[in-house]
Motif scaffolding. Structure first.
Motif, PDB file in Angstrom:
ATOM      1  N   GLY A  51      22.722  88.386  43.504  1.00  0.00           N
ATOM      2  CA  GLY A  51      21.548  88.023  42.713  1.00  0.00           C
ATOM      3  C   GLY A  51      21.025  89.184  41.891  1.00  0.00           C
ATOM      4  N   PHE A  52      21.070  90.378  42.463  1.00  0.00           N
ATOM      5  CA  PHE A  52      20.643  91.562  41.730  1.00  0.00           C
ATOM      6  C   PHE A  52      21.556  91.821  40.542  1.00  0.00           C
ATOM      7  CE2 PHE A  52      20.827  96.254  41.207  1.00  0.00           C
ATOM      8  CZ  PHE A  52      19.533  96.436  40.735  1.00  0.00           C
ATOM      9  N   GLN A  53      22.851  91.639  40.744  1.00  0.00           N
ATOM     10  CA  GLN A  53      23.787  91.806  39.634  1.00  0.00           C
ATOM     11  C   GLN A  53      23.501  90.788  38.537  1.00  0.00           C
ATOM     12  OE1 GLN A  53      27.912  91.315  40.624  1.00  0.00           O
ATOM     13  NE2 GLN A  53      28.593  91.678  38.531  1.00  0.00           N
ATOM     14  N   ALA A  54      23.266  89.542  38.912  1.00  0.00           N
ATOM     15  CA  ALA A  54      22.952  88.511  37.921  1.00  0.00           C
ATOM     16  C   ALA A  54      21.652  88.825  37.192  1.00  0.00           C
ATOM     17  CB  ALA A  54      22.870  87.147  38.603  1.00  0.00           C
ATOM     18  N   LEU A  55      20.658  89.315  37.912  1.00  0.00           N
ATOM     19  CA  LEU A  55      19.390  89.677  37.297  1.00  0.00           C
ATOM     20  C   LEU A  55      19.579  90.778  36.259  1.00  0.00           C
ATOM     21  CD1 LEU A  55      16.006  89.607  38.030  1.00  0.00           C
ATOM     22  CD2 LEU A  55      16.708  91.947  38.506  1.00  0.00           C
ATOM     23  N   VAL A  56      20.331  91.802  36.628  1.00  0.00           N
ATOM     24  CA  VAL A  56      20.555  92.921  35.712  1.00  0.00           C
ATOM     25  C   VAL A  56      21.330  92.456  34.483  1.00  0.00           C
ATOM     26  CG1 VAL A  56      21.771  95.119  35.437  1.00  0.00           C
ATOM     27  CG2 VAL A  56      20.384  94.719  37.459  1.00  0.00           C
ATOM     28  N   GLU A  57      22.400  91.707  34.706  1.00  0.00           N
ATOM     29  CA  GLU A  57      23.250  91.303  33.578  1.00  0.00           C
ATOM     30  C   GLU A  57      22.593  90.260  32.685  1.00  0.00           C
ATOM     31  OE1 GLU A  57      27.677  92.147  35.376  1.00  0.00           O
ATOM     32  OE2 GLU A  57      26.906  90.109  35.441  1.00  0.00           O
ATOM     33  N   ASN A  58      21.840  89.338  33.265  1.00  0.00           N
ATOM     34  CA  ASN A  58      21.261  88.246  32.469  1.00  0.00           C
ATOM     35  C   ASN A  58      19.891  88.578  31.893  1.00  0.00           C
ATOM     36  OD1 ASN A  58      23.506  86.692  33.022  1.00  0.00           O
ATOM     37  ND2 ASN A  58      22.581  85.765  34.832  1.00  0.00           N
ATOM     38  N   ARG A  59      19.066  89.261  32.642  1.00  0.00           N
ATOM     39  CA  ARG A  59      17.687  89.514  32.200  1.00  0.00           C
ATOM     40  C   ARG A  59      17.532  90.841  31.469  1.00  0.00           C
ATOM     41  NH1 ARG A  59      14.152  85.096  33.110  1.00  0.00           N
ATOM     42  NH2 ARG A  59      15.149  83.933  34.764  1.00  0.00           N
ATOM     43  N   LEU A  60      18.275  91.854  31.873  1.00  0.00           N
ATOM     44  CA  LEU A  60      18.118  93.170  31.258  1.00  0.00           C
ATOM     45  C   LEU A  60      19.199  93.397  30.208  1.00  0.00           C
ATOM     46  CD1 LEU A  60      17.215  95.207  34.449  1.00  0.00           C
ATOM     47  CD2 LEU A  60      15.667  94.288  32.738  1.00  0.00           C
ATOM     48  N   SER A  61      20.386  93.783  30.657  1.00  0.00           N
ATOM     49  CA  SER A  61      21.493  94.011  29.733  1.00  0.00           C
ATOM     50  C   SER A  61      22.789  94.119  30.532  1.00  0.00           C
ATOM     51  CB  SER A  61      21.275  95.305  28.948  1.00  0.00           C
ATOM     52  OG  SER A  61      22.428  95.635  28.214  1.00  0.00           O
ATOM     53  N   PRO A  62      23.844  93.462  30.066  1.00  0.00           N
ATOM     54  CA  PRO A  62      25.125  93.592  30.769  1.00  0.00           C
ATOM     55  C   PRO A  62      25.647  95.027  30.781  1.00  0.00           C
ATOM     56  CG  PRO A  62      25.198  91.743  29.246  1.00  0.00           C
ATOM     57  CD  PRO A  62      23.903  92.474  28.996  1.00  0.00           C
ATOM     58  N   ALA A  63      25.220  95.831  29.827  1.00  0.00           N
ATOM     59  CA  ALA A  63      25.669  97.223  29.765  1.00  0.00           C
ATOM     60  C   ALA A  63      25.065  98.075  30.882  1.00  0.00           C
ATOM     61  CB  ALA A  63      25.320  97.824  28.416  1.00  0.00           C
ATOM     62  N   LEU A  64      24.003  97.608  31.527  1.00  0.00           N
ATOM     63  CA  LEU A  64      23.365  98.370  32.607  1.00  0.00           C
ATOM     64  C   LEU A  64      24.108  98.236  33.932  1.00  0.00           C
ATOM     65  CD1 LEU A  64      19.553  97.791  32.074  1.00  0.00           C
ATOM     66  CD2 LEU A  64      20.835  99.884  31.737  1.00  0.00           C
ATOM     67  N   TRP A  65      24.903  97.175  34.096  1.00  0.00           N
ATOM     68  CA  TRP A  65      25.527  96.951  35.385  1.00  0.00           C
ATOM     69  C   TRP A  65      26.575  98.011  35.748  1.00  0.00           C
ATOM     70  CZ3 TRP A  65      24.380  95.495  39.828  1.00  0.00           C
ATOM     71  CH2 TRP A  65      25.350  95.280  40.801  1.00  0.00           C
ATOM     72  N   PRO A  66      27.483  98.422  34.849  1.00  0.00           N
ATOM     73  CA  PRO A  66      28.471  99.437  35.263  1.00  0.00           C
ATOM     74  C   PRO A  66      27.865 100.744  35.790  1.00  0.00           C
ATOM     75  CG  PRO A  66      29.213  98.356  33.277  1.00  0.00           C
ATOM     76  CD  PRO A  66      27.807  97.873  33.536  1.00  0.00           C
ATOM     77  N   PRO A  67      26.827 101.315  35.161  1.00  0.00           N
ATOM     78  CA  PRO A  67      26.238 102.518  35.770  1.00  0.00           C
ATOM     79  C   PRO A  67      25.582 102.240  37.129  1.00  0.00           C
ATOM     80  CG  PRO A  67      25.529 102.315  33.494  1.00  0.00           C
ATOM     81  CD  PRO A  67      26.254 101.065  33.844  1.00  0.00           C
ATOM     82  N   LEU A  68      24.947 101.083  37.267  1.00  0.00           N
ATOM     83  CA  LEU A  68      24.346 100.738  38.557  1.00  0.00           C
ATOM     84  C   LEU A  68      25.423 100.501  39.608  1.00  0.00           C
ATOM     85  CD1 LEU A  68      21.411  98.390  37.554  1.00  0.00           C
ATOM     86  CD2 LEU A  68      21.265 100.669  38.530  1.00  0.00           C
TER      87      LEU A  68
END
Length: 97
Positions: A51-68
């Motif tokens: 769910g956290f991954q989906a939140l980051v990718e859908n609500r913030l930016s998909p580019a933020l997930w690889p560093p996280l």
């Protein structure tokens, strides 16, 4: 406030030391182990990590997930001990003369 920071630092140090010892024991037993923050989170509650991954990718930016994701793959003791040391040093009780 200083006391809360000190206690939080002690808790982080204890948790980091416990995770480090658990990882060391699994390596000594001959099993490959890497207790990362993400693996611990996955063992505790996998759905919240997804769910956290989906939140980051859908609500913030998909580019933020690889560093996280990279941050979640770092050994957990390495993420807990340095901030714990910093809090203990900065928030230690002052000695009265």
């Amino acid at each position: 406030m200083r006391r809360v920071g000190y206690i939080l630092g002690i808790v982080l140090l204890i948790a980091g030391a416990a995770i480090g010892m658990a990882e060391l024991l699994t390596v000594v037993q001959g099993e490959p182990s890497r207790l990362s923050l993400g693996s611990i989170w996955f063992r505790i509650h996998a759905n919240s990590l997804v769910g956290f991954q989906a939140l980051v990718e859908n609500r913030l930016s998909p580019a933020l997930w690889p560093p996280l994701q990279w941050l979640l793959e770092i050994p957990a003791w390495l993420l807990l001990i340095p901030p714990g040391l910093l809090l203990v040093v900065l928030c230690r009780p002052r000695l009265r003369a």
